[in-house]
Design a protein around this motif. Sequence first.
Motif, PDB file in Angstrom:
ATOM      1  N   LYS A 117       0.837  -1.200   0.000  1.00  0.00           N
ATOM      2  CA  LYS A 117       0.000   0.000   0.000  1.00  0.00           C
ATOM      3  C   LYS A 117       0.875   1.255   0.000  1.00  0.00           C
ATOM      4  O   LYS A 117       0.628   2.203  -0.753  1.00  0.00           O
ATOM      5  N   LYS A 118       1.907   1.240   0.821  1.00  0.00           N
ATOM      6  CA  LYS A 118       2.827   2.373   0.887  1.00  0.00           C
ATOM      7  C   LYS A 118       3.520   2.574  -0.468  1.00  0.00           C
ATOM      8  O   LYS A 118       3.651   3.690  -0.949  1.00  0.00           O
ATOM      9  N   PHE A 119       3.946   1.473  -1.090  1.00  0.00           N
ATOM     10  CA  PHE A 119       4.635   1.537  -2.378  1.00  0.00           C
ATOM     11  C   PHE A 119       3.726   2.073  -3.481  1.00  0.00           C
ATOM     12  O   PHE A 119       4.189   2.709  -4.424  1.00  0.00           O
ATOM     13  N   LEU A 120       2.437   1.835  -3.382  1.00  0.00           N
ATOM     14  CA  LEU A 120       1.492   2.254  -4.417  1.00  0.00           C
ATOM     15  C   LEU A 120       1.021   3.699  -4.260  1.00  0.00           C
ATOM     16  O   LEU A 120       0.316   4.210  -5.127  1.00  0.00           O
ATOM     17  N   GLN A 121       1.408   4.351  -3.177  1.00  0.00           N
ATOM     18  CA  GLN A 121       0.994   5.734  -2.954  1.00  0.00           C
ATOM     19  C   GLN A 121       1.642   6.660  -3.980  1.00  0.00           C
ATOM     20  O   GLN A 121       2.772   6.421  -4.411  1.00  0.00           O
ATOM     21  N   PRO A 122       0.951   7.728  -4.364  1.00  0.00           N
ATOM     22  CA  PRO A 122       1.563   8.709  -5.275  1.00  0.00           C
ATOM     23  C   PRO A 122       2.887   9.220  -4.688  1.00  0.00           C
ATOM     24  O   PRO A 122       3.005   9.406  -3.485  1.00  0.00           O
ATOM     25  N   GLY A 123       3.856   9.379  -5.543  1.00  0.00           N
ATOM     26  CA  GLY A 123       5.165   9.849  -5.118  1.00  0.00           C
ATOM     27  C   GLY A 123       6.107   8.736  -4.707  1.00  0.00           C
ATOM     28  O   GLY A 123       7.250   8.981  -4.347  1.00  0.00           O
ATOM     29  N   SER A 124       5.635   7.478  -4.775  1.00  0.00           N
ATOM     30  CA  SER A 124       6.496   6.354  -4.416  1.00  0.00           C
ATOM     31  C   SER A 124       7.441   6.048  -5.577  1.00  0.00           C
ATOM     32  O   SER A 124       7.437   6.724  -6.597  1.00  0.00           O
ATOM     33  N   GLN A 125       8.196   4.978  -5.414  1.00  0.00           N
ATOM     34  CA  GLN A 125       9.134   4.573  -6.464  1.00  0.00           C
ATOM     35  C   GLN A 125       8.449   3.864  -7.627  1.00  0.00           C
ATOM     36  O   GLN A 125       9.081   3.643  -8.657  1.00  0.00           O
ATOM     37  N   ARG A 126       7.186   3.493  -7.505  1.00  0.00           N
ATOM     38  CA  ARG A 126       6.496   2.835  -8.624  1.00  0.00           C
ATOM     39  C   ARG A 126       6.383   3.824  -9.769  1.00  0.00           C
ATOM     40  O   ARG A 126       5.971   4.963  -9.597  1.00  0.00           O
ATOM     41  N   LYS A 127       6.775   3.365 -10.909  1.00  0.00           N
ATOM     42  CA  LYS A 127       6.785   4.234 -12.084  1.00  0.00           C
ATOM     43  C   LYS A 127       5.399   4.297 -12.720  1.00  0.00           C
ATOM     44  O   LYS A 127       4.730   3.283 -12.872  1.00  0.00           O
TER      45      LYS A 127
END
Length: 160
Positions: free
Chosen positions: A134-144
């Motif tokens: 959930k944290k990784f999917l938040q806007p501004g995360s490292q997920r491109k």
Amino acid sequence: GMKMVQTRAILNYIAAKHNLYGKDLKERALIDMYVESLMDLNELIMIAPFQPADKKEQHLANAVDKATNRYFPAYEKALKDHGQGFLAGNQLSRADVHLLEILLMAEEVKPDILAKFPLLQSFKTRISNVPTIKKFLQPGSQRKPPLQQKDLEKVLKILD
């Protein structure tokens, strides 16, 4: 301190290190099988922006067709048959993380692509709510985010 190359070897190492690679050889074999299949679908979706303009739409249509008529029905059935809420075993694995990423990518291409797949929809919601994911999917995360046209042009310049 270990130096590694090859994405899949690195991913296998990380999965094993963090208990995402099954509890026994059978679960690892299933995880590997699912991951390899997901990599095939991933490639179909990922290369779409790099297709010539006159073939891009046809390529995307083909990727959507294969996702909805070949891959997603198989994963819907796998989740149903296994009955544990995961693809292999009874806890989150590397295969589950890959499936989530593919589902998210597919929805970026076609927002209603999961309409006929209730188990995949439920899986996506549940796995997306695992705290670290959930944290990784938040806007501004490292997920491109999906590749934008301006970025595609930069990439194509580098490749030429």
